[in-house]
Write an enzyme that holds these catalytic residues in place. Sequence first.
Site, short mmCIF file in Angstrom:
data_model
loop_
_atom_site.label_atom_id
_atom_site.label_comp_id
_atom_site.label_asym_id
_atom_site.label_seq_id
_atom_site.Cartn_x
_atom_site.Cartn_y
_atom_site.Cartn_z
N LYS A 136 15.17 57.07 -6.94
CA LYS A 136 16.37 57.91 -6.99
C LYS A 136 16.52 58.52 -8.37
O LYS A 136 16.42 57.83 -9.39
CB LYS A 136 17.61 57.07 -6.64
CG LYS A 136 18.91 57.88 -6.58
CD LYS A 136 20.07 56.98 -6.19
CE LYS A 136 21.39 57.73 -6.07
NZ LYS A 136 22.51 56.82 -5.69
N GLU A 145 21.06 52.56 1.78
CA GLU A 145 20.96 52.27 0.35
C GLU A 145 21.77 51.00 0.06
O GLU A 145 22.84 50.79 0.64
CB GLU A 145 21.54 53.44 -0.44
CG GLU A 145 21.52 53.23 -1.95
CD GLU A 145 22.29 54.32 -2.70
OE1 GLU A 145 21.97 54.56 -3.87
OE2 GLU A 145 23.23 54.92 -2.10
N CYS A 162 21.19 59.13 -1.31
CA CYS A 162 22.62 59.30 -1.59
C CYS A 162 22.92 60.56 -2.39
O CYS A 162 22.79 61.67 -1.89
CB CYS A 162 23.16 58.04 -2.28
SG CYS A 162 24.95 57.84 -2.14
#
Length: 528
Positions: free
Chosen positions: A197, A93, A231
């Site tokens: 995300k 990321e 993440c």
Amino acid sequence: MKLLYLSWCLVTISAVLLVEEDKWRAAVPLVEEGKWRAAVYEHVLVTASDVGCTETVCTRDQAIELMEANLAVLRDNVEEAARQGADLILLPEDGIHGYGFNRENIVPFLEGVPQSADGSNQCALYSAEDSSEYLSEHYVMIQLSCMAQSNGLYVAACLGSVVGDCDHCGPDHGTDCFYNTLVVFDPEGSLVGVYHKYNLWTSELPIYDIDKLPAAVSVETPFGKLGLSICEDLLWRSPVVDLAERDGIDTLLLPLSWWDMFPHQLAHSNEDAWARGLQINLLAADNHVPQDWNSGSGIFTPAGHAAVYHNISTSSTGKLLVADIDIKPRKSHVNWAEFASNNLDHFEDSEDVFTAIVYDDLYNFVKLNSDENTAKVCSDDGSLCCIAEYSAVFESDVFSLGVFSGSHIKDGSVSGSFYIEMCTIIKCDPEDVWNTCTQDMIMDYDYLTRSNTIFTSLKLAGTFSDSTRVFPEALFDEVTLRPELVLITPDGVLSIREKFELQPLVSLSLFGRRYEDDADMPDNFCPN
């Protein structure tokens, strides 16, 4: 001129790789039947702040120049992964454009990306267009597509994307939505996966938009079904648990930019714990920023890691990891509450319970003593009790058994809070709580990561709620993972194997998540 030069380099490199491919493929070790070869790369970032693009709004050419500095290193590691026979490589990321932006100065780093995989092939499209304008507009997508095509493997990477006609937040927001986006290209360079995300990290809340609901995106491949996440998504039900339990993925892709958050949220420890808890393979690619304690990448299975990297020494560098793992991971069932619920009455209550704040949560603790071999501690409402059986001689280290059951507010992403049930054994001294237990505020890395205490036996269990998903963590001296020392039994006991050469323990935890008690997802999230 710079774009034309980069274009020439791209075409030249692709041609050379295609010529050489057959030569090095022949020397690659074969993969056993039922397995596939995974690769992840932990990357030393060139960030936007390094070239001043977080203090001012850079031009698109300046943004491309910075991103190419990262892409050049990533490209080398994609090529090396291909030389080692990898089927897929995962990149970190923020690994292309870096971080430290606001909503204004990130704009030149963004690119248009289809909102879902459409099979488009930017490498082929650029070859057909052959224009500097097209290259500028789609620079990162072209590079990634060509990396996959030139090297004959899947490439998964993150970039910032922009979608127009997105005015759900009023005039101050503007008509464009910005997303932290994971894309996957197949070996022909075609786009086969796109994920936005959803569970943003704190610093992302003023920058990125999110979809109305988290999307569970998966990609079918010859080596199993892949699930896409980024993440902080790891900590939430959607998309990660939905992908694992509802959609039946075999492997989770987790690019991240994650640093050591003590005591329970170190990247490599959480990666290992979630692979075990969800009974899936998990690939994690982190950025490498030692001064920020940022490291932790690996290739994980339900039985432990096949490859892992965590190193924050000042001389450390990025690292490519390659390992063979099962296409279909071997699964086992654990009833995490069984042993503790059936044996709770055999453990005496302690009269010496003390409290300490750990990562902004108020825990109840009991100290572990050399002349005892059992301990029990419960939350104030009795909804969660943690028990331990142990044998150890404590010298300079003081360890305690802790419990927490409640809403965790810190780093609560777009929802604001999530519900934890935690049983943990960490270094924590009732005589010096602030300097030993409140580990997220301690800057002494040696204290946080080192131990001289060997437990010759240790078992940990808890009376978790029926719906709680539990993720087991075990960290040894220098916060290393030692899968050969970890035993998980079907009745919900996490213990240290006694027949191996034992190592000093840093922490042992059962990280429980009670998702139904998380805060509600926002009706209409707006960056602020």
